[in-house]
Each structure stands twice: as C-alpha cells, then as structure tokens.
Design a protein around this motif. Structure first.
Motif, PDB file in Angstrom:
ATOM      1  N   LEU A  51       0.824  -1.202   0.000  1.00 25.05           N
ATOM      2  CA  LEU A  51       0.000   0.000   0.000  1.00 25.05           C
ATOM      3  C   LEU A  51       0.863   1.258   0.000  1.00 25.05           C
ATOM      4  O   LEU A  51       0.631   2.187  -0.768  1.00 25.05           O
ATOM      5  N   THR A  52       1.875   1.248   0.856  1.00 24.33           N
ATOM      6  CA  THR A  52       2.774   2.428   0.927  1.00 24.33           C
ATOM      7  C   THR A  52       3.959   2.308  -0.017  1.00 24.33           C
ATOM      8  O   THR A  52       4.715   3.270  -0.171  1.00 24.33           O
ATOM      9  N   LYS A  53       4.147   1.122  -0.613  1.00 25.89           N
ATOM     10  CA  LYS A  53       5.269   0.849  -1.522  1.00 25.89           C
ATOM     11  C   LYS A  53       6.611   0.921  -0.799  1.00 25.89           C
ATOM     12  O   LYS A  53       7.653   1.176  -1.424  1.00 25.89           O
ATOM     13  N   GLN A  54       6.630   0.670   0.482  1.00 27.47           N
ATOM     14  CA  GLN A  54       7.864   0.728   1.257  1.00 27.47           C
ATOM     15  C   GLN A  54       8.328  -0.681   1.615  1.00 27.47           C
ATOM     16  O   GLN A  54       7.521  -1.570   1.888  1.00 27.47           O
ATOM     17  N   THR A  55       9.652  -0.895   1.638  1.00 25.32           N
ATOM     18  CA  THR A  55      10.254  -2.178   1.952  1.00 25.32           C
ATOM     19  C   THR A  55      11.210  -2.011   3.128  1.00 25.32           C
ATOM     20  O   THR A  55      11.997  -1.059   3.166  1.00 25.32           O
ATOM     21  N   ARG A  56      11.109  -2.946   4.093  1.00 25.21           N
ATOM     22  CA  ARG A  56      11.952  -2.874   5.288  1.00 25.21           C
ATOM     23  C   ARG A  56      12.699  -4.193   5.446  1.00 25.21           C
ATOM     24  O   ARG A  56      12.095  -5.265   5.467  1.00 25.21           O
ATOM     25  N   LYS A  57      14.005  -4.121   5.538  1.00 26.24           N
ATOM     26  CA  LYS A  57      14.831  -5.309   5.730  1.00 26.24           C
ATOM     27  C   LYS A  57      14.608  -5.864   7.132  1.00 26.24           C
ATOM     28  O   LYS A  57      14.587  -5.130   8.118  1.00 26.24           O
ATOM     29  N   THR A  58      14.448  -7.200   7.234  1.00 25.39           N
ATOM     30  CA  THR A  58      14.177  -7.805   8.542  1.00 25.39           C
ATOM     31  C   THR A  58      15.238  -8.789   8.987  1.00 25.39           C
ATOM     32  O   THR A  58      15.287  -9.143  10.166  1.00 25.39           O
ATOM     33  N   GLY A  59      16.091  -9.263   8.092  1.00 27.81           N
ATOM     34  CA  GLY A  59      17.095 -10.229   8.521  1.00 27.81           C
ATOM     35  C   GLY A  59      18.056 -10.598   7.421  1.00 27.81           C
ATOM     36  O   GLY A  59      17.878 -10.229   6.249  1.00 27.81           O
ATOM     37  N   VAL A  60      19.092 -11.342   7.824  1.00 27.02           N
ATOM     38  CA  VAL A  60      20.135 -11.805   6.900  1.00 27.02           C
ATOM     39  C   VAL A  60      20.281 -13.303   7.058  1.00 27.02           C
ATOM     40  O   VAL A  60      20.228 -13.840   8.180  1.00 27.02           O
ATOM     41  N   PHE A  61      20.456 -14.010   5.946  1.00 25.28           N
ATOM     42  CA  PHE A  61      20.723 -15.441   5.967  1.00 25.28           C
ATOM     43  C   PHE A  61      22.232 -15.656   5.871  1.00 25.28           C
ATOM     44  O   PHE A  61      22.900 -15.108   4.982  1.00 25.28           O
ATOM     45  N   MET A  62      22.736 -16.454   6.803  1.00 25.25           N
ATOM     46  CA  MET A  62      24.162 -16.766   6.829  1.00 25.25           C
ATOM     47  C   MET A  62      24.382 -18.161   6.252  1.00 25.25           C
ATOM     48  O   MET A  62      23.522 -19.048   6.391  1.00 25.25           O
ATOM     49  N   ARG A  63      25.518 -18.393   5.654  1.00 36.14           N
ATOM     50  CA  ARG A  63      25.828 -19.720   5.111  1.00 36.14           C
ATOM     51  C   ARG A  63      26.202 -20.661   6.251  1.00 36.14           C
ATOM     52  O   ARG A  63      26.879 -20.279   7.199  1.00 36.14           O
ATOM     53  N   THR A  64      25.707 -21.897   6.161  1.00 37.40           N
ATOM     54  CA  THR A  64      26.057 -22.930   7.128  1.00 37.40           C
ATOM     55  C   THR A  64      26.544 -24.159   6.384  1.00 37.40           C
ATOM     56  O   THR A  64      26.132 -24.412   5.245  1.00 37.40           O
ATOM     57  N   THR A  65      27.417 -24.906   7.041  1.00 42.97           N
ATOM     58  CA  THR A  65      27.907 -26.154   6.437  1.00 42.97           C
ATOM     59  C   THR A  65      27.106 -27.355   6.922  1.00 42.97           C
ATOM     60  O   THR A  65      27.396 -28.482   6.550  1.00 42.97           O
ATOM     61  N   GLN A  66      26.132 -27.102   7.773  1.00 43.30           N
ATOM     62  CA  GLN A  66      25.268 -28.175   8.286  1.00 43.30           C
ATOM     63  C   GLN A  66      23.840 -27.935   7.794  1.00 43.30           C
ATOM     64  O   GLN A  66      23.194 -26.965   8.194  1.00 43.30           O
ATOM     65  N   ARG A  67      23.381 -28.814   6.944  1.00 42.52           N
ATOM     66  CA  ARG A  67      22.083 -28.585   6.341  1.00 42.52           C
ATOM     67  C   ARG A  67      20.975 -28.527   7.388  1.00 42.52           C
ATOM     68  O   ARG A  67      20.018 -27.748   7.264  1.00 42.52           O
TER      69      ARG A  67
END
Length: 1346
Positions: free
Chosen positions: A1085-1101
């Motif tokens: 509705l407001t056309k605004q985007t807010r970042k909420t988090g970051v995905f980190m790489r892991t070696t354990q699935r």
C-alpha cells in the motif's frame, strides 16, 4: 385522487406553477407563420403563447422572455434550427400539476454542412439551456415500460381462441350459436336425439328460434339419429343441410351455416366403420368480424382409434446365435400382452439405449416379424441384450369439437402492469429474450375494446419468441417499452449519410438534433417526452446532455432537484442521456432504444450521486466517438488520436459499447434493464484521473476507491460480451511513442472500495443485490475488484454465469474478498430460443435443439473460478449437463489462465438441481477452448469445499489431478472432473526472477520427484522480471530448477502463509555461484520495503531448520548445485489477506552466476538423494453418508491395489478391493472381479478366477461377464504372477479397457459393463504395485454425444 395530490404538490413545491402555464395571465398569443428566414428573439419580459404550427429559422429566449406552448386540441408542429434559452429565459410546455395533453412536435432541422455560423457552445440543430435558463417540459404521464406477463410466440396472436371438445357422456347433437361480428359464442346446448323424441322437438324449436344472421355450428357426438324426428330434420334442411335426411346410426356429421343464408352452409358427413376403425366428418368456414378481423369456425365429429405401447418384452438374450424377439414367439410367451396386428415396434437395450444408437448391426426390425440381432454381424462378436415393445390399437371412442380460431394480423400482449395512457397508434418495442439483441420487435397499438386492464392489441405478429414468464426460477420476461409520447422532439433527417467520417460506417444521416444544458441554468425538468433522431456523431451533441453542471439537486440549490423522466429516446445517433461532470441528477422511467454508442453515459469520472431509476435500454449499437464506443472495424479504421505505427487490438482497446456506462461507482442504479447491447449491459470503469474539461476535479485513484452507490434489482440480457462488467479504466494520456493507443482507449484498472475513497480507511463492500443476467453470450457478469459482494442474484443461459476476479498477480486491495450468496445459476433453461440465431445445436441432457451462447462445443460454466479469494455460500446450480464433446459444468475455471489461484476460495452450502454429479466441476483437459492446458493457472487451480456440498467430503480441497505439489497418497481421483479430492494445509509462494526474466521454472516436491510441475510464469517473456505463482503444501520440501542459467535475482514471497507456516526450498544454481540472502517485508500500500534479517551460510544442512527472523541460514550443496533454505512466516495474517499484518514477507536471493553457465536443472543430482516418502499430514475427511445427501446421486469411493512385499529373499503378493470403506482381500492367485450395481452402488459379489482358468479358452470368465447386467461396475485386481496374454484379456476390452493395453504382473482396473464408455474407466499396470483410488458416480451417468 391523483389530481388532488398533484395540486397539493404544486402548492408545496416552490418554483412550480399551480395553474397550467398556458393559462397564465399576461401571455400574448403568438402565430409567427412559416418562414425559414425568420430569426425569433423573445426577451425583455415578453411572454408569448404559441397557439399554432410555425416554421422559423431559430428561437432565442433570454432576459426575462418566456415562451409557452398552448395546450390545444389541434396538433402543433414547431420547426426551427435551434432554440436557445439564455439568461432568465424560459420555455414551458405543461407543468407537473398540469401535464401537456395535446400533440406537440418540435422539429429541429438543418444540415451538418450548413453555411450558418454554429454556436460556439451548443453547435447546430439544438435545444440549448444556457446559464440562467429554464426549461420545463411535462408531457402526458404514461407507463414508461413494463414486462410481458405471458410468452408471445412467433406467428401467434395470443387472442382468446375458443375450443369445445366432448367424448363419452355427451351424446347427441351439439349446437353453438356464434356472433359473426365478434366471433364470440353466444349460446351452446346439447340435444340427446338418440334418447328421446322430445329432445328432437326441442332441437327444432331451438334452431327455428335463432335470430337471422347469427352463425350456427353443429356436430354429432357418439350417436344422434335414433330418435331424430322429421320436424328436426326439416328444420335443419331449411337451414341448408343436405345430409341430415340420411343421417344413420353413429354417423359423424358436422354443419356450419349463417341463419337465413342457406347458400353459406358447409357440411360434413361420414359412415360409421365399426369399433376398430376411425371415421370423421369435418367442416370449416372463414368469417370476418365487424372490425375486419378474420376468424375460422371448425367443426369435427369422429370416431377415433387410439393406440398404446405394450410393456417391454424380452424372450431371448444375446447368447447363442444372437437376440431373437420374433412376434410369433412373443405371442406364445406372452399371449395376453400382445395384440394380433401391431402398428409399430421399438427395441432398446436393458439400460434404455435405442437399438439404432448402440452401434450394433440389426438384422431385422419389423412390426409384423419382430426384432433380430445376429452375433455374426457384429465386429465385437456379440449383440447387446435387447427388449421390444409394440404399438397396439384400442377400440374406437367418439370425439366432437367446435373451435374458433382468430386468424387476424394482430396480437394481444399480456402486460405485468396496466398500460396507463397507452393509446391506439402508439408504438412499443418488445425486447429480445434470446442471445441476439436484434430480436427486439416494434409494434403499433390497435383499438381493443375487449382487452382486459393488462392487455393491449398490436398490429402484426411476432417473428421471435418473447418470454413472458419465469423460467427455471429466473425472471426472463421481455421488457415492453413505450416509444410514443404526445410531446415529440425530433431531428429532421436527410435520406442518406453525407459529409463526415461516420459515412464510412453508416449509410444513413447521423446529424440529428440534441438538447444540451449549460452550467448555472435556473431550472430543468423534462418529463413525458419522445426524442427521435436525436444525437450526432460529433462530440458533445446528445439527445439529453448535462454538461459540467456540478450539483443538480439541493446541494446545488435546485429545489425541486433537476430531473429527466418518462422519456422515450429512440433511433438516436449518439447516446441517450449523457451526464458530464454533473451530480445528483434523477433519470427515471427513461426508455432508450436503437441508439449508437453508450446509451446512459457518465463521461469523465467526477459524476457522482446520480440516480438511474427504472430505466430501460435496448438495441445499443457501436458508434464512432470514443474508442470504447467503437466496434472492431471502427477501431481499426479510425486513426485520429493514435501515434504512428499503432496497430489496433479491438477487443482490448475498443469494443465496449454499453447500455449503462458508469465512470464513477458512486451512482445509483435501481430497477434498470439493459436488454441488448453489442457489448455490455452495465459497465463500471474507472478514470484514474478526471479527463477533458473535468481535469483536476479529484486526486489520482479517487474513483478506484470510491464506494459503490445502490445497485439493486437490475437486469441484463441479450448482450454480447457481458450483462455486467466491473473492470478496466481508460487511458488518460495522449498517444505517444511508448503507448501508441489513442486517448480514452480501454486499459486495466483495479477497484477497491474504501470509506471516503481513502485506501487507508476501512473497506466498504460494493453490494450487488438481486441482479438478473440471462442470455448473454460471453458472461453474465465479470466483476474484478476488492470487496464485491453479490446477494440474491440470478444467472441463466450465459456462456459463463459469473467470474469474480481480484488483481491477477496480487489482489490490489489485499485483505479484501469477493463473495456471492443466496444466488441461482441455470445452465440451459427451458427458454430454448429459435433456430434463427447463428449458433443452434443440441443442449441439455435430452439433446433438444436450442440457441447456444458461443461455439456449439463451448464449455458452458455457471461459476468460473479465477484467482480469488472468493466466498460462495447457499447457491443453487440448475441444469448444467455435460455432453461428450461439450464440457458444461456448474463450476469451472478460467480458460488459458496464467495467473495465481488462491487456496482460500471457499465454497459451502451448494445445491445441485438437475445437474449430473459428473457435471458439477470440470478442471479442464487439452482440446478445443482449453488448448494444451500449459499455462500456470491451468495447472494450479484449487478450491476449498468447506462443507462437502460439492464433493461429499467436508473440508476437502479440490485440486487438478496431475498437480503433485498438492497431492498426497490418500487423495481420491475424480476422473469426470479431471480433479482429485485432497486434504492438507496449502499456501502459495511467488517466485520473482530477474536477469534473466525469460526463463521457465520447474518445481519438484521431494515426496514426488518423478512428478515435477513446469511453470512458464505469469508475465510476458519480454518483461523485466518474471513471476511464478505455485500453490504449495506447507511443511514440505521442494526443489526449483530452470531451463536457462539460474537468475541473478530471486525473490520468494510468502503468500497466504499464517504465522510459523514454512516450506523448505532448494534452488538450483551452477557451481561457483556466490550468494547474498536477506529477508524483508514489503508494504504494497505504501510501496515501502523494510529489511528484517540476513541469511548466513552454514555447512550443516540441518541448521537451516533453526532460522530466526533476524538471522537465518542457507546451505549451499555445491556438488548437487542446490541452495537450501527454509522460508517461514513470522507475522500474523488477517483471514483473507495474502500478506501479513506488517506486509508481505519475502526472502531475496542475489547470486553471482558464472558467465556462460548451462541451464540450471539439478534434478538428476537432487534425486533420489533428497527424495522423501510421501506422508499424509492432514487426514482425509470422511465421506458424508448417502442418507444425509440431498441428491439422488452420490459418489462411490473405490480403492483397489495389487502389490507385492519383499522381506529379504521372500516375496509375498497381496491384492484388495475397498468399496466405501469395506475392504476385501483377494484369496488366491489370478484375477478377482468385484461387481457393483451401477444404479444404486450396492456390492453384488466378488468372483475369483485362477490363472489355470484364464489359460486356453477361458469360457468361464467370458460367460460370467456376459451374464452380468448392463450397467454393472466391475473392479478387477490381480494377485501373483498374472497371465498377461491370451483370449481372457478380451474381457477387459469388453469392460472398457483399450485394445492396446499391455498387461504386467500387477493389475488394478475399474471397468463398466454397458453400451457406453464412462470417463472414469481406469487401468493401472505395473511390475510391483498397481493402485487406483477414485470415486464413481452412482447411478452411472451416460453422457450423451454432442
């Protein structure tokens, strides 16, 4: 009483004169004569009364001038080029308290190419009301329009014809006395001249006493000669009878004569032929009534031999040499049930298939010999089992009749309302009640002193059927509109078209008159007027035009409010009533007929609070003015306003001619009828910004969010595109190199009504109440938007009854829903139309001929499910019956659909009436109209059957049968629907891709790695991004693959996810790819985007399962090329919202993909490595018990499986059949047949055949199947090592299997013994496991061939 009310109203309402305007003191008689050069100005307080006909050049009334038209008993014709009512000028014709009663015609003359200077504002050939002007026209009050109350048949007059019939119990001579002036029966009597001589004398006295000149009609019924004395015979002879003297026992005799004119006599006489032969005497005479109408008197006296069919007889069956049903053998077997000399013979199979439709070669079918079918003549080696019946004559019975048939060239119309003030000579139009609007017919009223209060007599007879009744629960009565009024404003026309672009498209003059009202006028009320040949194919010149007037009611200082009412606008050259940037106008009881361009027209978007009450529009044809007015040819040929290089797409840019064109939803439509347009009945569309002179009157997007005014009790039929459309906007910019389309072409728009037209305020649903739509070729209604709610509506005989559409990719008003409640849908009603329409073919379960909406094989649908979310509750579907070759269904889906399908499309409380269970739903299959079913929306359709009223499984979801993203092991196939009944928790993901955007996506559920779903994307391949919109089962794992190198940017939107819902996804990328993965929330509705988090790489699935909102994990399995992550919703969501309360939760993957990478398809590396065993997370609901179903039909659930189990080196075989929850294991190796009665679904028996029996010549299994009743359902399983070859396999062919079937060790087969092949016949073969789990319709439905 009415006069008193009008008088009181005149006293109470300021500005309305209580006395008749032509009786006002001080008026000067005015008789200007006849001169086309006479320019008249009435000003400076001069008040004149026109008392005679006149011709002038022009009339201008201003500065206190007043013109009043005298109400005299002499017709007045006023010819002028224009009438201009300027500041403080007034024109009065009658008043509300004193309607004009005389006959007045204002005739506007002049040519488009005239040398006169045209007015800068009003143009030419007009009545113009300028600033400060007053126009009061009040013609006689008449009923504007009503409905037929009795069906008008083609060629029939609906006159009160007369029929008198008698048989046993009315013996003797029957006499009718008829008035030749009216055709009315004055007296009738019966004289039993068989019983007594007294009756004979009474007959003679009665005949002698009839007045000369009256018509006598006589017949003998049964016997009339036994005691017929000479006195009676002589009286009848004097009348002119020649055969009464020789009348014998039981002789039929008829006689018609005008008393006193023996030469006029017509007579019939026949001899009695005994108890087993017919005989008849008949006479007829045509007479003419006093008013010139012709009528026919017909008399008939006869002995009638009737016939009746015997019971069905079956002496033999098809075993042996064939089926022999010889008459001689049947006489021996049934001596008391068959007559000695049959008149006819019929033969059919035991399940009711006529012999000529079974495909068998019939050796003999003769009423005297009997019926024979020989097995040796059949390609498949065996006849069906037939039964026969015979037509036998009965003993004769007497029958006498006297009829009077009015054969005049006139018709009686039965009307729903008394035709107030309709008079002889008035013209009316009767609307079409079929698909073509061109079946509307005009009639002229005739005098009718014998008509009732609800009848009128018209000249001529109808060419088409016009319904006058409710049909299958839907009001299909034809509208009858009055065209004539005692005050006529007309344009004088040239004999042909000349001088403008319109002549490319019309061969008639389109330069009619027009009436235009300028802003700031003093008062305008136009009532009781006929407008003929008005309007011009030039902008701004319409029969009635309110131009830029602002508020026209109390808000604008108008008391009483401005109105136009009781108008007949016909044969118009541009629209009916145009409202341009004006508000609060009342348009009531207006008939618009045979017009060019939109009829009732709101122009630029600012028009609000206007009311259309009880208005009728019909025969609305294309015009040239706006792109939306134009048909395909006009759209291509008219290039003004386009940018060089423009190529017209008529169905998108133009082709929108509508009866009601509503550019702002805040207007009221009440009791209106759109009874025939080239395109659409009611079209609500949206100007994103106001256009033309209205520019700047509201902010962008205002109309898209404006709540709808009242829309109730309206009806639309006989339109091509739709009865109603709520969709689209118009292009509000001029053509340019980026968009070559002309100004005001149709474009897309989305409607989401909110309080005060503010999308941040609460929603206000658009309510559509009691809308009736029938016989519209494409749609009854197509409604796109946010909250659009329908209640108590009726849809019948439309190509598609109703489609509710949201926003395509997303609902533009997220959280809104569409719903339809308490409504009726009829597929093919008893309004069958006539074969004059272009598309005529078989329809319904009985294959009776009827008009059809589209192609003969078009898949008629009641409710078309598109995207959603929608709610449907308490609706009835009636008479939807599919044919073999035409996939009619109560519920269907948008054809060739690339958009999303919402799992929150909820349906409950559905009733089916005369809808075979096989025709309730159809998901589509490749073929005509459906194409290849390759578009994404074709594959992802889903419906929630909340209470099981569709599928009989409460809470189940209906899904496409081949969508394995949504299925699980316990899903039940519905072959007739191309669907599966499933349970589960479902949502959607939107996968947006960039760089590249032209790729295709393959999505695989880990539980079904061999069943991938291929998606093309919802957008065109030339877009800068692509979007894939699959529905998914929650809490499952998936992989995604591409037909090109993986995109550099992938955004996964979580759609319809509730808090904590999740799926695991593995996306395929080339080796060497690096990633940045984030999560965000986007507020649409407001056309605004807010970042909420970051995905980190892991070696354990496994660690990806522990992702949190702020910190998530992804696992890059480089050897397989799969990037794994878990997408999970962290916020609450409202019930109907696609996204959470905080916005749309997303995961965005930005990848650096090595250049030159190959297509990213990792399936070979992913599986079987990541394959999982299918599980059922949500148990399947139990089927509703048959006793609780409100239908004679039900589904029979069958589950059959043949399989083996290995335990180390030991292999054990099993096979079972489960019918409605009762499981039966096969006891021994070979095959087992489970036989079910196809009529009631009851288990008949289980029968096993060992492999030893199947070898060689397996007569035992052949004979067993041959002895089964036709209509039997047969389930077949195998156990052990199956004998896969041999003649026993012909049994499977006999039960519907394909001849090319290659058997394997494990067999599961659902077959049918009968003369047709149901769609649900199904076979599965495999080396290790063959399984079928499906429902079958009971009773078995025989789908007729198209």
């Amino acid at each position: 009483m009415k006069t008193c009310v009008l008088f009181l109203a005149a006293l109470l309402l300021p500005g309305i004169h209580a006395v008749c305007p032509d009786k006002e003191p001080g008026l000067q008689p005015w008789m200007p004569g006849h001169s086309e050069d006479h320019r008249v100005t009435i000003s400076y307080g001069r008040k004149v009364l026109l008392t005679t006909s006149a011709t002038v050049h022009s009339i201008e009334i201003l500065s206190g001038g007043k013109l009043v038209i005298a109400d005299t008993n002499r017709a007045i014709l006023l010819r002028t080029k224009h009438i201009l009512i300027g500041d403080k000028g007034e024109l009065h014709i009658g008043s509300p308290a004193c309607p004009y009663k005389g006959n007045l015609t204002i005739s506007l003359y002049g040519r488009l190419d005239a040398s006169d200077n045209e007015h800068s504002y009003f143009g030419r050939k007009y009545i113009g009301v300028g600033t400060g002007g007053t126009l009061e026209i009040h013609g006689e009050k008449k009923l504007s329009w009503t409905f037929l109350n009795k069906t008008l048949q083609p060629g029939e007059s609906n006159q009160n014809n007369y029929l008198f019939q008698r048989s046993w119990g009315s013996r003797g001579i029957i006499v009718h006395v008829i008035d030749p002036k009216t055709g009315e029966v004055l007296h009738n009597d019966r004289f039993d001249t068989y019983r007594s001589k007294e009756e004979s004398r009474r007959l003679a006295k009665h005949v002698d006493g009839v007045e000369a000149g009256l018509v006598l009609a006589m017949v003998v019924n049964d016997e009339g000669s036994n005691n017929l004395e000479d006195s009676a015979r002589k009286s009848l002879t004097r009348l002119g009878s020649r055969h009464i003297g020789s009348l014998g026992f039981r002789h039929p005799w008829t006689f018609i004569v005008t008393k006193g004119h023996a030469a006029s006599a017509v007579e019939g006489h026949a001899v009695y032929q005994g108890t087993k032969a017919s005989s008849e005497a008949r006479s007829a005479r045509v007479l003419q009534s006093a008013d010139g109408e012709r009528f026919t008197v017909t008399t008939s006296s006869q002995w009638v031999q009737e016939a009746e069919w015997t019971d069905w007889l079956d002496r033999d069956d098809q075993r042996g040499s064939g089926d022999w049903e010889k008459v001689s053998d049947l006489h021996e077997a049934y001596p008391d049930r068959l007559c000695s000399a049959p008149l006819d013979i019929q033969a059919e199979t035991h399940d009711g298939i006529p012999a000529n439709r079974t495909g068998d070669v019939i050796h003999k079918n003769d009423k005297d010999y009997g019926f024979v079918c020989l097995n040796q003549d059949q390609a498949h080696g065996l006849c069906h089992n037939y039964r026969v019946r015979f037509l036998c004559g009965k003993l004769v019975r007497p029958q006498a009749s006297i009829s009077i048939d009015m054969s005049s060239n006139s018709s009686i119309l039965e009307l729903a309302d008394p035709p107030e003030s309709w008079r002889s000579g008035d013209r009316v139009v009767v609307a079409s009640t079929d698909y073509s609007m061109h079946q509307a017919e005009e009639f002229t009223l005739l005098p009718c002193p014998t008509c009732s209060a609800h009848q009128v007599k018209v000249q001529g007879k109808a060419q088409f059927i016009h319904m006058g009744e409710e049909v299958d629960g839907v009001d299909m009565r034809a509208e009858v509109g009055l065209l004539s009024r005692n005050v006529l404003i007309r344009g004088e026309m040239e004999p042909g078209c000349y001088g403008n672009e319109a002549c490319k498209f019309f061969d008639f003059d389109t330069f009619g008159g027009h009436l235009k009202v300028e802003r700031g006028f003093a008062a305008v009320h136009v009532c009781g007027v006929e407008l003929e040949h008005m309007g011009q194919q030039t902008m701004g010149h319409y029969p009635i035009h309110f131009h830029m007037n602002g508020d026209l009611d109390e808000r604008g200082g108008y008391d009483p409010p401005t109105s136009v009412s009781d108008l007949s606008i016909h044969h118009s050259f541009s629209r009916c009533v145009t409202i341009h940037s004006s508000n609060g106008l009342l348009v009531k009881d207006v008939v618009g007929y045979d017009v060019l361009g939109h009829c009732f027209f709101t122009e630029d978007g600012p028009e609000e609070r206007n009311t259309f009450d009880h208005c009728l529009g019909l025969m609305v044809r294309a015009g040239t003015l706006l792109p939306s007015d134009r048909d395909g040819k006009m759209c291509r040929d008219i290039t003004r306003g386009t940018f060089p290089g423009y190529v017209a797409n008529p169905r998108q840019d133009c082709s929108a001619t509508s009866t009601f064109w509503i550019a702002n939803p805040n207007n009221n439509l009440i009791n209106c009828a759109a009874a025939g347009s080239e395109e659409t009945g009611f079209w609500f569309l949206f100007h994103h910004v106001p256009t033309g002179p209205s520019e700047g009157l509201y902010s962008p997007g205002h109309t898209e969010h404006m709540p709808m005014g009242r829309f109730t009790n309206n009806r639309a039929h006989s339109n091509y595109r739709a009865g109603m459309i709520l969709d689209n906007g118009v292009k509000t910019t001029e053509a340019n190199d980026k968009d070559k389309r002309p100004f005001l072409s149709l474009i897309g728009a989305r409607y989401g009504p909110h309080q005060d037209a503010d999308p941040f305020k609460p929603r206000v649903p658009a309510l559509i109440h009691h809308f009736v739509a029938y016989k519209n070729q494409d749609h009854g209604a197509w409604l796109r938007g946010g909250d659009v709610w329908l209640d108590a509506c009726q849809f019948a005989d439309n190509g598609i009854g109703l489609t509710l559409a949201s926003g395509g990719t997303f609902p533009d008003d997220d959280g809104s829903r569409q719903q339809v409640k308490n409504s009726l849908f009829v597929g093919e009603s008893e309004n069958r139309g006539m074969p004059l329409f272009d598309i005529w073919g078989p329809g319904g379960a009985d294959l009776t001929g009827r008009t059809l909406p589209r192609g003969i094989d078009f898949p008629i649908r009641g409710m078309q499910i598109y995207d959603g979310p929608i709610n449907m509750q308490n609706c009835t579907f009636r008479k939807y019956a599919a044919l073999e070759g035409r996939h009619t269904s109560a519920f269907g889906f948008r054809l060739n659909n690339s958009w999303q399908s919402c799992p929150n499309n909820n349906i409950t409380d559905i009733v089916f009436d005369h809808v075979p269970i096989t025709s309730r739903v159809f998901f589509g299959e490749p073929g005509p109209w459906f194409n290849q079913m390759q578009m994404d929306g074709d594959k992802t359709t889903i419906v929630h059957d909340v209470d099981g009223s569709i599928s009989e499984y409460p809470g189940a979801f209906l899904v496409k049968d081949d969508n394995w993203l949504l299925r699980h092991p316990d899903c039940i196939d519905v072959p007739d629907w191309k669907a599966a009944i499933c349970s589960g928790r479902y949502a959607q993901i939107y996968v947006q891709t960039r760089n590249p955007a032209s790729l295709n996506m393959l999505m695989v559920r880990d539980e079904y790695p061999d069943r991938p779903l291929a998606l093309e994307g919802a957008l065109g391949k030339k877009k800068h991004y692509q979007q894939f919109q699959p529905v998914v089962t929650l809490a499952k794992g998936y992989t995604i693959h591409w037909d090109q190198a993986a995109p550099a940017e992938v955004t996964i939107w979580l759609i319809n996810f509730n808090k904590n819902d999740w799926i695991s996804v593995g996306l395929c990328y080339p080796q060497g790819t690096s990633f940045t993965v984030i999560s965000d929330i986007h507020n649409r509705l407001t056309k605004q985007t807010r970042k909420t988090g970051v995905f980190m790489r892991t070696t354990q699935r496994d660690k990806i399962q522990h992702s949190q909102l702020a910190r998530g994990y992804y696992y890059w399995e480089e050897d397989s090329g799969l990037l794994f992550l878990k997408v999970k919703a962290h916020n609450d969501r409202k019930q109907f919202a696609f996204c959470s309360l905080k916005g749309c939760e997303r995961v965005k993957i930005t990848a650096v993909v090595p250049k030159g990478s190959r297509p990213s398809n990792c399936m070979a590396q992913a599986y079987p490595r990541h394959a999982e065993l299918p599980t059922v997370d949500v148990p399947m609901p139990s089927k509703i018990p048959n006793g609780r179903l409100h239908s004679p039909e039900h589904f029979l659930e069958v589950n059959l499986e043949s399989y083996n189990i290995r335990f180390f080196h030991i292999k054990e075989d099993f096979a079972f059949t489960e019918v409605n929850g009762r499981k039966s294991y096969q006891p021994e190796d070979g095959v087992q047949l489970t036989v079910i009665d196809g009529n009631d679904g009851m288990l008949v028996e289980n029968k096993s055949f060992r492999n030893s029996i199947l070898q060689g010549i397996p007569a035992q299994i052949h004979n067993y199947v041959s002895d089964l009743r036709d209509g039997s359902i047969v389930l077949v399983t195998s156990k052990g090592r199956l004998l896969t070859r041999g003649t026993w396999t012909r049994v499977l062919e006999r039960l519907g299997a394909d001849k090319s079937l290659k058997l394997k060790d494990k067999l599961a087969f659902v077959g049918f013994k009968g003369s047709f092949r149901p769609d649900w016949i199904h076979v599965e073969v495999d080396a290790n496991r063959a399984k079928i789990h499906q429902v079958l319709p009971v009773p078995v439905v025989h789908k007729m061939k198209l």
